[in-house]
Design an enzyme around this catalytic site. Sequence first.
Site, mmCIF file in Angstrom:
data_model
loop_
_atom_site.group_PDB
_atom_site.id
_atom_site.type_symbol
_atom_site.label_atom_id
_atom_site.label_comp_id
_atom_site.label_asym_id
_atom_site.label_seq_id
_atom_site.Cartn_x
_atom_site.Cartn_y
_atom_site.Cartn_z
ATOM 1 N N PHE A 1 97.145 59.216 18.313
ATOM 2 C CA PHE A 1 97.031 57.767 18.080
ATOM 3 C C PHE A 1 98.423 57.168 17.904
ATOM 4 O O PHE A 1 99.298 57.779 17.287
ATOM 5 C CB PHE A 1 96.186 57.497 16.834
ATOM 6 N N GLU A 2 98.610 55.940 18.407
ATOM 7 C CA GLU A 2 99.951 55.362 18.457
ATOM 8 C C GLU A 2 100.577 55.150 17.082
ATOM 9 O O GLU A 2 101.790 55.117 16.956
ATOM 10 C CB GLU A 2 99.941 54.049 19.229
ATOM 11 N N ALA A 3 99.764 54.981 16.031
ATOM 12 C CA ALA A 3 100.341 54.723 14.712
ATOM 13 C C ALA A 3 100.860 56.001 14.051
ATOM 14 O O ALA A 3 101.520 55.931 13.019
ATOM 15 C CB ALA A 3 99.322 54.046 13.813
#
Lengths: 256, 346
Positions: free
Chosen positions: A51-53
């Site tokens: 996930f990008e976060a």
Amino acid sequence: MSASYNMMEMMICAAARILEDGKTVAVGTGAPCAAAMLAQKTHAPNLVIAFEAGGLAPRLSQMPISVGDSRTFFQANSAAGMAEMMTTCARGMVDYAFLGGAQIDKYGNLNSTSVGDYKKPKVRFPGSGGANDFASLCWRTLIMTVHNRSRFVEKVEFLTSPGYLGGEGEREEAGLPPGTGPYKIITDLAILGYGEKSRRMRLESLHPGVSVDKVRENTGFALEMPEKVALTPEPTAEALRVLREQVDPQRYVIGK
Amino acid sequence: MHMDTQENPRILDQITTETPVGLPQGEGPLFGDPDPDAARAFFMGKSRSETDKRMSAKQAVERFITDGCYLAIGGFGANRIPTVILHEILRARRRGMAFLGHTSTHDFQLLCAGHCLNRVDAAYIVGLEARGLSPNARRVVQSGEVELCEWTNHALSVRLQAAASGLSYGLLRSMLGTDTFRRSAGKVVRCPFTGKKFVALPALWPDVAVIHVHEADVFGNARIRGISVADMELARAAKRLIITAERLVPNLEIRQDPTRTAIPYYLVDAVVHAPFGSYPGNMPYEYFSDEDHLMQWLAAEKDPEIFARFLDQYIYQVADFDEYLQLCGGLGRLRELRDQECLAAD
């Protein structure tokens, strides 16, 4: 179409089949996340979900609502930051990324920014988020979307995230890493890919009960046609069982 | 090796013959000065002393968040955000601020509700991810009330990293060839070693950042559990930093395990003790997001008159954040959200 599954289940199962074991996939929330979870729980136990976060290689047990909520790093191998995730893409270690958008054109370019005059838009959407980064840096990008003329347009009104830009060689000319780009589009009507030379969207397989004409009617540009249009395989009973019982028991994504 | 020596002169030719003017440049506005020496002059004067920096959320806003300043919020939209400070910004009626719109969701929704902004560096705005789009934030942006510059999430973290490193720009390999680049303030540059193209991104030093953390001491040494998003870079790029913390811990506890310090005290200007300070957002390992209340926000925003009353009820006629938590169900609701977060494995 058989009544034993709905179209969202069909799309999720078709997307899951594309993801190979031992690869990395960057996902957002919703249907792409369900597809990655399904793949991991069936044929691809070593699929790395990212996930990008900063949530890296979690054991997803519940469907995340945000790509930065605590479900995205539940029992994960690493809870890092955005730079860790994005530089992993830049190093060439992320194989697949799922993207979305309000508009897509024949070269797979995506608009998730605005419709109408940019400075005073008719509709403002969120913008790139991490989508442009994924579309630029991951090896193969995937799209799951409903198929209609307002989405499949001749030219996107704002080019938020790069597909093949204006055709063959343009990504490389702009400076994007060679060998990257759009790969497949999974819609509620069909699965589409891209011509190897032309880089234009091409029909690959029709979902059961869908005609070529129906796909053409719902596409705002001329599609390339393969010599022989295949039939998208129906979801297996096992895939449907895992999807309903383990991936989305609350039926947030697959519907009530 | 022979190939390399043949290829290199050709690349060098390109570098010397192609002027920088020939490479694409973004047309977007640049909010802020990317000069590292201006930033160094500021940081030279910043206090290094271990002083008790505790204050209320209201005091922190009064002292450090001014009309027109460039504001950045840590966390990820509705995850580990300092809602406690955002509400005070609205009550203080701040206007004309610039905002770092990276991964912003409920934070941007709040600042649009207060009409606090006129410039935004936008990577992700107006949406709340899987929950939908904010009708009011869209009205604000579509009216032209805020001037936008487009970026990506990675671009904004690189801009902060460049600032944190004392450089005037950072490099990125995305955005190339798109309208996102055209509406940014980035510039395409050529690598002096390989001749490859990258986007140069101007360093960004926000005037003030607010980061919500799990634990801090009174000096500001702070610990974060779970994903850090872009907060490591943000804490080091911001000129002023307000820390809001679920819990305060003794300085001796920080010193006994310094590997856990994500943000050292000398970066910090204010420490606000704010249990449940991220509500209705998710705080990893503490409480999950209040999805019912976030959906109430989206529903109320559909009608401007209803939304004005909603804001009065939940923010403007409320004394402080504790009263807001009471209005939203108090300890009973917070206990449910804690169970959702902490019993996720069951």
